[in-house]
Design an enzyme around this catalytic site. Sequence first.
Site, short mmCIF file in Angstrom:
data_model
loop_
_atom_site.label_atom_id
_atom_site.label_comp_id
_atom_site.label_asym_id
_atom_site.label_seq_id
_atom_site.Cartn_x
_atom_site.Cartn_y
_atom_site.Cartn_z
N HIS A 244 0.83 -1.21 0.00
CA HIS A 244 0.00 0.00 0.00
C HIS A 244 0.86 1.26 0.00
O HIS A 244 0.60 2.21 -0.73
CB HIS A 244 -0.89 0.03 1.25
CG HIS A 244 -2.14 -0.78 1.13
ND1 HIS A 244 -2.57 -1.36 -0.04
CD2 HIS A 244 -3.09 -1.08 2.07
CE1 HIS A 244 -3.72 -1.99 0.17
NE2 HIS A 244 -4.05 -1.86 1.44
N TYR B 140 -6.96 2.81 11.29
CA TYR B 140 -7.26 1.93 10.15
C TYR B 140 -6.62 2.53 8.91
O TYR B 140 -6.62 3.76 8.73
CB TYR B 140 -8.78 1.81 9.96
CG TYR B 140 -9.47 0.97 11.03
CD1 TYR B 140 -9.79 -0.36 10.80
CD2 TYR B 140 -9.80 1.52 12.26
CE1 TYR B 140 -10.42 -1.13 11.76
CE2 TYR B 140 -10.44 0.76 13.24
CZ TYR B 140 -10.75 -0.57 12.98
OH TYR B 140 -11.39 -1.33 13.95
N GLU B 141 -6.09 1.66 8.03
CA GLU B 141 -5.30 2.15 6.89
C GLU B 141 -6.14 2.91 5.87
O GLU B 141 -5.60 3.55 4.98
CB GLU B 141 -4.54 1.01 6.22
CG GLU B 141 -5.43 -0.01 5.55
CD GLU B 141 -4.67 -1.29 5.19
OE1 GLU B 141 -3.57 -1.51 5.69
OE2 GLU B 141 -5.23 -2.07 4.40
N SER B 142 -7.47 2.86 6.01
CA SER B 142 -8.32 3.67 5.13
C SER B 142 -8.19 5.15 5.46
O SER B 142 -8.76 5.99 4.75
CB SER B 142 -9.77 3.25 5.31
OG SER B 142 -10.14 3.27 6.68
N GLY B 143 -7.48 5.49 6.53
CA GLY B 143 -7.28 6.89 6.87
C GLY B 143 -8.04 7.33 8.11
O GLY B 143 -8.06 8.51 8.45
#
Lengths: 272, 263
Positions: A104, B59-62
């Site tokens: 990512h 969370y890596e979604s921001g």
Amino acid sequence: MARIVSLADGIAELVSDGDVVALEGFTHLIPFAAGHEIIRQGRRDLTLVRMTPDVIYDQLIGMGCASHLVFSWGGNPGVGSLHRFRDAVQNSWPTRLELEEHSHAGMANRYVAGASGLPFAVLRGYTGTDLPRHTPNIKAISCPFTGELLTAVPALRPDVTVVHAQRADRAGNVQLWGITGVQKEAVLAAHRSLVTVEEVVDRLEPVPGQVILPSWVVTAVAEVPGGSHPSYAQGYSVRDNDFYVGWDEISRDRDTFRQWMERHVLEVGELE
Amino acid sequence: MSPGPGTEDRPEWTADEMMTVAASRQLRDGTACFVGIGLPSTAANLARATHAPNLVLIYESGCLGAKPDRLPLSIGDGILADTAESVVSVPEVFNYWLQPGRIDVGFLGAAQLDRLGNLNTTVIGGSYEDPKVRLPGAGGAPEIAASCREVVVVVRQTPRTFVDTVDFVTSVGYGRGPGDRERLGLRGGGPRLVITDLGVLEPDPDSLELTLTRLHPGATVAQARAATGWPLAVSDDLVTSDPPTDVELTALRALTATLGARA
């Protein structure tokens, strides 16, 4: 200035066979309707780019639109594997799919470099993993100031980036908010861009945390209400979790998949 | 799945519940935790609901500082954005928050893990170009493994998962052994714990080899050895985990009940 177009016209004009195409969206605002239109128009030999290829990429791959995939995580989020993606990699069905695989952080930084007009991005990552051995676009680089060993990845500049957003005004200024992923970077990195929106309005009301893509960085805008279903558009719709769970079963078998696609995508016209 | 103590056909808890509870206990209140979906997310939200109400979920979604009142189905579930202290772009999550070492704990799962804690989520069997099984890939894991102050791996223990050599190094644990992380320039501390449905493994202080230090109630050393694809070292000070408390089990079951849509 962005032109307001129909979805079918926008895809026909902006996406050609052999293009490098990014349909971005990080769980939220995934441009499903645009992906379906690419499938209906029968595009072939696309290099599909996306950090998190999920169900719409499973559909594009399973329908034979793609020859290459540039990505960092390919799965059905919260559910499991993408069976069409797996079938393409493991059995070359319906066609062979070449992979360019990143993390990512690597993908995000490739878009940042593209959006920044730089040839590459630098990150502290990948060292010790097997990824650089299989992905030529990951190279070691030493810091010119300290000599520290870092990683370089080249800028990503898609021929066309497609994203979904909440709304645009009639001049083609686009407003999106919520989880914004890498959509801004992917649009700014691309040569052309198509934004599908829930609605076109006379005037954009300011929203906390919004990202504005001004009309002059967007090629075309298409009004496609519900264009991110089964993902969601914050403020307009919620995620259809049952669909993602159900996709696992639909996509497992080639024939079931084909029948589903014919019934729900090919035989359906543009959402209007 | 081996049942926890109770009668043979009516376990008081499942092995997965014990694993999730054991993982949640590792999260200290007030620390920042990089959370993946599935077991890590369940464990982190259980910790928030019990002993660590001020745990910072990233969370890596921001979504930074998310406080969901139900389990999210995915890392980009709208409830995470709705309840977060801040929602930032994905490049920002990785470049500003993870890479400089601001996150205390990274929670990771894996399809394969070796005795030095290296993880594979990429391919199994065959070659990279022509694998037997294609897995989702790296996602955020390589940099989480590289940069978090410490890593906790949560994974079911089976001979297919606990292998002598991983087929692909997606995320580095201790590489080839002592000194390797430093040589590779990885700034985080590496895998401090591996929590399974049978017990807990920790790196040996000298060799860094994962060693069984804790068994969950009802599990045996023989079971753990049979589920491990290398000669499993067992600590001289092997202890037994405390079973899940009523409070933990009630909170965990209330949480998992919110995930009705999941298969």
